[in-house]
Design a protein around this motif. Structure first.
Motif, PDB file in Angstrom:
ATOM      1  N   ALA A 199       0.830  -1.207   0.000  1.00 44.48           N
ATOM      2  CA  ALA A 199       0.000   0.000   0.000  1.00 44.48           C
ATOM      3  C   ALA A 199       0.861   1.252   0.000  1.00 44.48           C
ATOM      4  N   HIS A 200       1.922   1.258   0.796  1.00 43.79           N
ATOM      5  CA  HIS A 200       2.812   2.419   0.840  1.00 43.79           C
ATOM      6  C   HIS A 200       3.600   2.575  -0.464  1.00 43.79           C
ATOM      7  N   ARG A 201       4.034   1.478  -1.017  1.00 48.19           N
ATOM      8  CA  ARG A 201       4.780   1.546  -2.288  1.00 48.19           C
ATOM      9  C   ARG A 201       3.910   2.094  -3.404  1.00 48.19           C
ATOM     10  N   LEU A 202       2.614   1.805  -3.358  1.00 48.07           N
ATOM     11  CA  LEU A 202       1.705   2.255  -4.412  1.00 48.07           C
ATOM     12  C   LEU A 202       1.553   3.769  -4.453  1.00 48.07           C
ATOM     13  N   LEU A 203       1.996   4.454  -3.408  1.00 51.58           N
ATOM     14  CA  LEU A 203       1.996   5.918  -3.437  1.00 51.58           C
ATOM     15  C   LEU A 203       2.979   6.439  -4.487  1.00 51.58           C
ATOM     16  N   LYS A 204       3.979   5.641  -4.809  1.00 49.29           N
ATOM     17  CA  LYS A 204       4.929   5.955  -5.887  1.00 49.29           C
ATOM     18  C   LYS A 204       4.587   5.055  -7.056  1.00 49.29           C
ATOM     19  N   ASN A 205       4.067   5.638  -8.130  1.00 52.27           N
ATOM     20  CA  ASN A 205       3.524   4.831  -9.219  1.00 52.27           C
ATOM     21  C   ASN A 205       3.737   5.539 -10.553  1.00 52.27           C
ATOM     22  N   ASN A 206       3.096   5.023 -11.590  1.00 54.48           N
ATOM     23  CA  ASN A 206       3.253   5.587 -12.934  1.00 54.48           C
ATOM     24  C   ASN A 206       2.067   6.460 -13.358  1.00 54.48           C
ATOM     25  N   VAL A 207       1.226   6.850 -12.416  1.00 53.16           N
ATOM     26  CA  VAL A 207       0.073   7.676 -12.749  1.00 53.16           C
ATOM     27  C   VAL A 207       0.524   9.107 -13.037  1.00 53.16           C
ATOM     28  N   ASP A 208       0.125   9.617 -14.179  1.00 50.78           N
ATOM     29  CA  ASP A 208       0.539  10.958 -14.608  1.00 50.78           C
ATOM     30  C   ASP A 208      -0.447  12.010 -14.083  1.00 50.78           C
ATOM     31  N   SER A 209      -0.490  12.176 -12.781  1.00 51.68           N
ATOM     32  CA  SER A 209      -1.389  13.147 -12.159  1.00 51.68           C
ATOM     33  C   SER A 209      -1.006  13.270 -10.693  1.00 51.68           C
ATOM     34  N   ASN A 210      -1.493  14.321 -10.048  1.00 59.86           N
ATOM     35  CA  ASN A 210      -1.248  14.468  -8.618  1.00 59.86           C
ATOM     36  C   ASN A 210      -2.538  14.444  -7.807  1.00 59.86           C
ATOM     37  N   GLU A 211      -3.692  14.180  -8.477  1.00 62.53           N
ATOM     38  CA  GLU A 211      -4.950  14.019  -7.745  1.00 62.53           C
ATOM     39  C   GLU A 211      -5.758  12.881  -8.369  1.00 62.53           C
ATOM     40  N   TYR A 212      -5.795  11.771  -7.658  1.00 59.12           N
ATOM     41  CA  TYR A 212      -6.421  10.565  -8.191  1.00 59.12           C
ATOM     42  C   TYR A 212      -6.713   9.600  -7.043  1.00 59.12           C
ATOM     43  N   VAL A 213      -7.528   8.599  -7.337  1.00 56.83           N
ATOM     44  CA  VAL A 213      -7.704   7.467  -6.446  1.00 56.83           C
ATOM     45  C   VAL A 213      -7.133   6.252  -7.161  1.00 56.83           C
ATOM     46  N   LEU A 214      -6.293   5.500  -6.465  1.00 59.56           N
ATOM     47  CA  LEU A 214      -5.686   4.292  -7.018  1.00 59.56           C
ATOM     48  C   LEU A 214      -6.190   3.100  -6.230  1.00 59.56           C
ATOM     49  N   LEU A 215      -6.751   2.131  -6.944  1.00 54.99           N
ATOM     50  CA  LEU A 215      -7.314   0.938  -6.323  1.00 54.99           C
ATOM     51  C   LEU A 215      -6.482  -0.268  -6.737  1.00 54.99           C
ATOM     52  N   SER A 216      -5.897  -0.940  -5.779  1.00 55.03           N
ATOM     53  CA  SER A 216      -5.081  -2.108  -6.105  1.00 55.03           C
ATOM     54  C   SER A 216      -5.958  -3.230  -6.631  1.00 55.03           C
ATOM     55  N   GLU A 217      -5.341  -4.113  -7.414  1.00 53.74           N
ATOM     56  CA  GLU A 217      -6.080  -5.251  -7.947  1.00 53.74           C
ATOM     57  C   GLU A 217      -6.557  -6.158  -6.813  1.00 53.74           C
ATOM     58  N   SER A 218      -5.815  -6.181  -5.702  1.00 60.98           N
ATOM     59  CA  SER A 218      -6.224  -6.999  -4.559  1.00 60.98           C
ATOM     60  C   SER A 218      -7.553  -6.519  -3.982  1.00 60.98           C
TER      61      SER A 218
END
Length: 384
Positions: free
Chosen positions: A156-175
């Motif tokens: 969960a913490h690692r997912l804060l650093k990702n490939n999303v090209d934005s600074n305001e989003y919701v990211l939902l893991s596949e899990s």
């Protein structure tokens, strides 16, 4: 068929504990303030720390999913909720609540154009991103502090650093998404934003799949507080005014005293709040009002020599969602105050007759409450 039909649901059941450890399934929810480091570096810690503290408090108070607070990690808040996963719609509602509360608060601070903090915010990029994950974790107590441990906490913490090209989003893991049906996922995003697919490779963890959606479209719902006087431009606003025979700062003390709310707010019987936080901005309290209960949060207070403004945010008000209540206090003289209350809301129901009826009821409610407040202020001022 939905994902629940095709994949294992072991992680989605509250009894899915390992035989050889104390882990438990839980939702992991991390709102993170984007632009935090840049803002602090450019503004200075002395000036920015109060604002950041208020923003973190607002994030914590916006917890409608009844999650547990693990810790505040600089510019992020780590929430978790043990047991079965909430629905994807509940999670999205939680993201919307936090984002709108966060952005509404920034707009109010920006409006105070005479302050240096307002000037700093004008060029800042402060906003929010949210990571949502579901998996196994262990809750450990270290010197009275809760610490979450486990591989899924790391993910969960690692997912804060990702490939999303934005600074305001919701990211939902596949899990997390595996605990939902595809139809439920589609419906939760179809009418306001687009859900996209992504993945990022992390050392020791491999490729982590996720889906994400930009929160930017929600900015259309953010209240513009800079001018609420034009009924044509802002039709979802109405107000009521009265002159009170008491000093402005005394009137403010009565308005902002949670304990006294039932003495002047028509239909209010009880107020529940944390007495240790009663004088803090961002403080939330619950009110029994008529036959229901609403949540109110103190948002901001500007105190000048001849003018005072106090703002509250109203939640769980189904007829008028995302509502704000502005108290404008103007000094007439040392013994008189002109008080104007303005109620601003977002309209979600298109039935004109319904809104006409409810607006009429709300105007009567505000008017009667304001007269009660006038009577209370004048009586208490004479008695002091």
């Amino acid at each position: 068929m939905g994902l629940l039909d095709k994949r294992s649901t072991t992680a989605a059941t509250p009894d899915a504990y390992s035989d050889d450890d104390d882990t438990q399934p839980a939702l992991i929810f991390i709102p993170d303030i984007s632009g935090f480091t840049k803002f602090v570096n450019e503004t200075g810690i002395q000036q920015s720390r109060t604002l950041i503290a208020d923003l973190l408090e607002i994030i914590i108070e916006a917890n409608i999913l009844d999650m547990k607070l693990s810790e505040i990690q600089g510019d992020a808040v780590l929430f978790y909720r043990p047991g079965p996963p909430p629905s994807v719609q509940e999670v999205i509602n939680q993201c919307k609540q936090i984002f709108l509360d966060f952005q509404n608060y920034l707009r109010i601070v920006e409006r105070d154009r005479g302050s240096s903090l307002s000037a700093s915010l004008a060029g800042s990029s402060l906003t929010l991103k949210v990571v949502v994950h579901y998996g196994q974790l262990s809750v450990t107590l270290i010197r009275d502090h809760i610490k979450l441990m486990g591989k899924d906490v790391i993910i969960a913490h690692r997912l804060l650093k990702n490939n999303v090209d934005s600074n305001e989003y919701v990211l939902l893991s596949e899990s997390f998404l595996q605990t939902q049906t595809e139809e439920a996922i589609r419906q939760s995003f179809s009418n306001w934003t687009q859900l996209r697919t992504g993945s990022t490779h992390y050392e020791h963890l491999g490729e982590i799949q996720y889906r994400y959606a930009y929160l930017t479209p929600l900015r259309l719902l953010v209240t513009n507080h800079r001018s609420l006087d034009s009924s044509k431009k802002y039709p979802n606003t109405f107000s009521s005014s009265v002159t009170i025979k008491a000093p402005a700062r005394f009137v403010l003390r009565i308005i902002s005293n949670f304990r006294l709310k039932p003495a002047w707010v028509k239909g209010m019987t009880n107020v529940y709040y944390d007495t240790t936080k009663a004088n803090r901005m961002g403080m939330a309290y619950k009110c029994n009002l008529n036959r229901g209960q609403i949540d109110i949060q103190t948002v901001q207070s500007f105190i000048g020599e001849d003018y005072i403004e106090y703002v509250e945010k109203i939640y769980n008000f189904r007829v008028f969602p995302n509502a704000l209540l502005f108290f404008y206090l103007t000094v007439v003289d040392s013994q008189h105050t002109e008080l104007s209350i303005k109620f601003h809301y977002s309209r979600v129901v298109k039935n004109r007759f319904f809104y006409f009826y409810m607006r009429r009821r709300m105007k009567l409610f505000l008017g009667r409450s304001l007269l009660n407040l006038k009577s209370l202020c004048e009586k208490m001022y004479q008695q002091q």
